[in-house]
Design an enzyme around this catalytic site. Structure first.
Site, PDB file in Angstrom:
ATOM      1  N   GLU A  36     -46.886 -44.103  18.552  1.00 47.95           N
ATOM      2  CA  GLU A  36     -47.884 -42.778  18.218  1.00 47.95           C
ATOM      3  C   GLU A  36     -48.791 -42.987  16.761  1.00 47.95           C
ATOM      4  O   GLU A  36     -47.757 -43.111  15.496  1.00 47.95           O
ATOM      5  CB  GLU A  36     -46.981 -41.370  18.570  1.00 47.95           C
ATOM      6  CG  GLU A  36     -47.842 -40.102  18.144  1.00 47.95           C
ATOM      7  CD  GLU A  36     -48.595 -39.157  16.635  1.00 47.95           C
ATOM      8  OE1 GLU A  36     -49.565 -39.405  16.142  1.00 47.95           O
ATOM      9  OE2 GLU A  36     -47.644 -38.774  16.230  1.00 47.95           O
ATOM     10  N   GLU A  60     -59.288 -41.993   9.667  1.00 46.94           N
ATOM     11  CA  GLU A  60     -58.631 -40.555   9.728  1.00 46.94           C
ATOM     12  C   GLU A  60     -58.734 -41.162   7.982  1.00 46.94           C
ATOM     13  O   GLU A  60     -58.178 -41.235   6.940  1.00 46.94           O
ATOM     14  CB  GLU A  60     -58.047 -41.575  10.352  1.00 46.94           C
ATOM     15  CG  GLU A  60     -56.418 -40.001   9.744  1.00 46.94           C
ATOM     16  CD  GLU A  60     -55.479 -40.885  10.873  1.00 46.94           C
ATOM     17  OE1 GLU A  60     -54.680 -39.333  11.625  1.00 46.94           O
ATOM     18  OE2 GLU A  60     -54.664 -41.612  10.672  1.00 46.94           O
ATOM     19  N   GLY A 110     -48.238 -50.114  13.305  1.00 44.77           N
ATOM     20  CA  GLY A 110     -48.721 -49.664  14.599  1.00 44.77           C
ATOM     21  C   GLY A 110     -49.389 -51.072  15.952  1.00 44.77           C
ATOM     22  O   GLY A 110     -47.795 -52.221  16.516  1.00 44.77           O
ATOM     23  N   LYS A 120     -35.932 -44.897  10.301  1.00 44.78           N
ATOM     24  CA  LYS A 120     -36.014 -45.644   8.857  1.00 44.78           C
ATOM     25  C   LYS A 120     -37.075 -44.983   8.638  1.00 44.78           C
ATOM     26  O   LYS A 120     -38.303 -44.518   9.438  1.00 44.78           O
ATOM     27  CB  LYS A 120     -36.737 -47.127   8.470  1.00 44.78           C
ATOM     28  CG  LYS A 120     -36.549 -47.854   7.709  1.00 44.78           C
ATOM     29  CD  LYS A 120     -37.011 -47.038   6.321  1.00 44.78           C
ATOM     30  CE  LYS A 120     -39.049 -47.362   6.231  1.00 44.78           C
ATOM     31  NZ  LYS A 120     -39.348 -46.639   5.965  1.00 44.78           N
ATOM     32  N   CYS A 173     -51.755 -36.461  12.032  1.00 42.69           N
ATOM     33  CA  CYS A 173     -52.204 -37.496  13.139  1.00 42.69           C
ATOM     34  C   CYS A 173     -53.049 -36.401  13.893  1.00 42.69           C
ATOM     35  O   CYS A 173     -54.481 -37.243  14.396  1.00 42.69           O
ATOM     36  CB  CYS A 173     -51.482 -38.671  13.787  1.00 42.69           C
ATOM     37  SG  CYS A 173     -49.775 -37.292  14.530  1.00 42.69           S
ATOM     38  N   GLY A 182     -47.082 -43.739  12.669  1.00 45.26           N
ATOM     39  CA  GLY A 182     -47.666 -43.929  11.422  1.00 45.26           C
ATOM     40  C   GLY A 182     -48.790 -44.437  12.202  1.00 45.26           C
ATOM     41  O   GLY A 182     -49.985 -44.203  12.545  1.00 45.26           O
ATOM     42  N   SER A 183     -49.848 -45.130  10.604  1.00 50.82           N
ATOM     43  CA  SER A 183     -50.651 -45.561  10.756  1.00 50.82           C
ATOM     44  C   SER A 183     -50.978 -47.143  11.788  1.00 50.82           C
ATOM     45  O   SER A 183     -50.425 -47.689  12.524  1.00 50.82           O
ATOM     46  CB  SER A 183     -51.423 -46.805   9.818  1.00 50.82           C
ATOM     47  OG  SER A 183     -50.274 -47.592   9.084  1.00 50.82           O
TER      48      SER A 183
END
Length: 476
Positions: free
Chosen positions: A245, A379, A228, A170, A279, A223-224
């Site tokens: 990750e 971030e 996650g 996805k 990231c 992703g975030s």
């Protein structure tokens, strides 16, 4: 406006509702993709399950041959793929073309790596033969972000297919177009229908349905941190493995003896690549107080020379991915101003003229950032570099490790002892010395400490992530 279909069981699938894909350089709609939901996800997972019964039995050499053919087709179409990647992400065209080259490299690398990925024998005693072998999980789910759609597609799908898994991917709703194009190339390369399925839609619907599906055997997510956590809970409920990750707040640490001719462009590129929406972006600059002034001045000059414009103009810096992302970055800058941080370069949105209705932002340099402030801790995901001074190596280590993240770090020094101490003491999955990043780093294990996630991708570790080891014991 182009209607682009999802790919399920080798077939093009449309839905009544669609998701618009915008060009970040102009704000215009460039395509519409299916708004997949639980029904389409179930079709894709079922197709992958059926295909997995045969794909796992295909000889390794034959699997590798198909992956190499896939790599060749990506190379053939790299200009078109690069153009499409630039259009949907806003990154400069040369960066997007490089992404296409690295995408091909992943499939070529894992085609070779899987052919030499052996089990082992264990010499327990003379009356017993013991051996290990690696086996695929079965059906793997892959949820990837919008900043590097091609590269992350390849780094997660290539090892999964190489090890004999079948996949449902996805892509992010903001940038799904190259993933769909790659799915069609996979079929052209000879990958069986159902071995790779690409479903589109929103994370809250398609993504949640995929990661929560009862017939998934492994999840890979980039992703975030917030998403996650949700995915980790979904995996824990079904007791299946997951590779995460997540984010980063990566430092570039410049010591007094650093070679400024190497450090300055390294630091600048580490924060401006993909407009800082990475990231692993080097979003913190920790600099020894004795060289602080000269380094900040030189980076300020470098930022002043940055060329900014639409992705296809192929300048240094493109737009952010969306208006929402630009507003988020600007909110960090407003907070920093309120806390007394000194913005010495940039700090404003860019509109009108060549920037039109795109989502552009000046490269921004902020000096004397409190390491405990939001700008020093969170971030930002934009072209914003936060500068903090340190006095000695102990304080450098303290500041480097002083966030919840631990993905990448850069160290700039001529002193070998300092370099090795920093590699040992900085909590990050990758620590670079006198460089930053590895130009894709296909061979280098990649992943984080702390809230940057767990598990590793890339290199041989990427293969092991998509397999489980079995031990056979035979009494003679």
């Amino acid at each position: 406006m182009k209607q682009v279909a999802a790919v399920i069981n080798g077939e093009s699938i449309q839905t009544r509702n669609t998701v618009a894909v915008l060009d970040p350089s102009s704000g215009e709609v460039i395509a519409e993709t299916p708004d997949c939901g639980p029904a389409e996800i179930d079709l894709a997972v079922s197709a992958a399950r059926r295909a997995s019964h045969q794909w796992r039995k295909v000889a390794v050499a034959d699997r590798a041959r198909i992956l190499r053919r896939f790599a060749q087709l990506i190379e053939r179409d790299r200009d078109d793929l690069g153009h499409l990647e630039a259009l949907q992400t806003g990154k400069p065209l040369r960066q997007a073309r490089r992404d296409a080259e690295l995408t091909a490299r992943y499939f070529d690398f894992y085609a070779s790596a899987v052919e030499t990925h052996y089990g082992s024998s264990i010499p327990l005693n003379a009356d017993t033969m013991i051996f290990t072998q690696w086996e695929p999980h079965g059906v793997t789910a892959h949820v990837i972000p919008w900043n590097y759609p091609m590269q992350i597609f390849a780094r997660t799908i290539a090892p999964a297919l190489a090890m004999g898994n079948c996949c449902v991917l996805k892509p992010a709703e903001e940038a799904p177009l190259t993933a769909l194009r790659l799915a069609s190339l996979a079929l052209e390369a000879g990958l069986p229908a159902g071995a790779l399925n690409v479903v589109t839609g929103y994370g809250e619907t398609a993504g949640a349905a995929l990661t929560g599906h009862s017939d998934i055997d492994h999840i890979s997510f980039t992703g975030s941190v917030e998403v996650g956590r949700t995915i980790a809970r979904a995996a824990a409920n079904r007791v299946i493995p997951v590779t995460l990750e997540l984010g980063g707040k990566s430092p570039n640490i410049v010591f007094a003896d650093a070679d400024m001719e190497r450090a300055v462009p390294g630091v600048v590129n580490a924060i401006l690549q993909m407009a800082g929406q990475t990231c692993s972006a080097g979003s913190r600059l920790l600099v020894h107080e004795s060289v602080h002034d000269i380094l900040v001045e030189r980076i300020q000059q470098a930022f002043a020379n940055v060329t900014i414009g639409p992705a296809l103009s192929d300048l240094t810096l493109g737009p952010l991915i969306s208006q929402a992302q630009r507003s988020r970055v600007l909110s960090f800058l407003d907070e920093a101003r309120g806390n007394g941080a000194k913005i010495v370069a940039g700090g404003s949105a860019l509109n009108g003229g060549v920037f039109g209705e795109g989502f552009f932002l000046q490269p921004t340099l902020i000096d004397d950032v409190d390491p405990d402030s939001p700008l020093g801790q969170e971030e930002v995901f934009g072209p914003v570099l936060a500068v903090t001074r340190f006095r000695d190596i102990d304080e450098a280590v303290q500041f480097a490790n002083g966030t919840d993240y631990g993905l990448v770090a850069g160290v700039w020094t001529r002193d070998l002892s300092t370099a090795h101490r920093m590699i040992r003491e900085v909590l990050a999955g990758q620590v670079f010395v006198n460089t930053y990043g590895a130009s894709g780093g296909v061979e280098l294990p990649f992943g984080g400490f702390k809230r940057s996630g767990y598990g590793r991708e890339k290199g041989a570790e990427g293969l092991r992530s998509f397999a489980q080891i079995k031990t056979g014991v035979v009494a003679l």
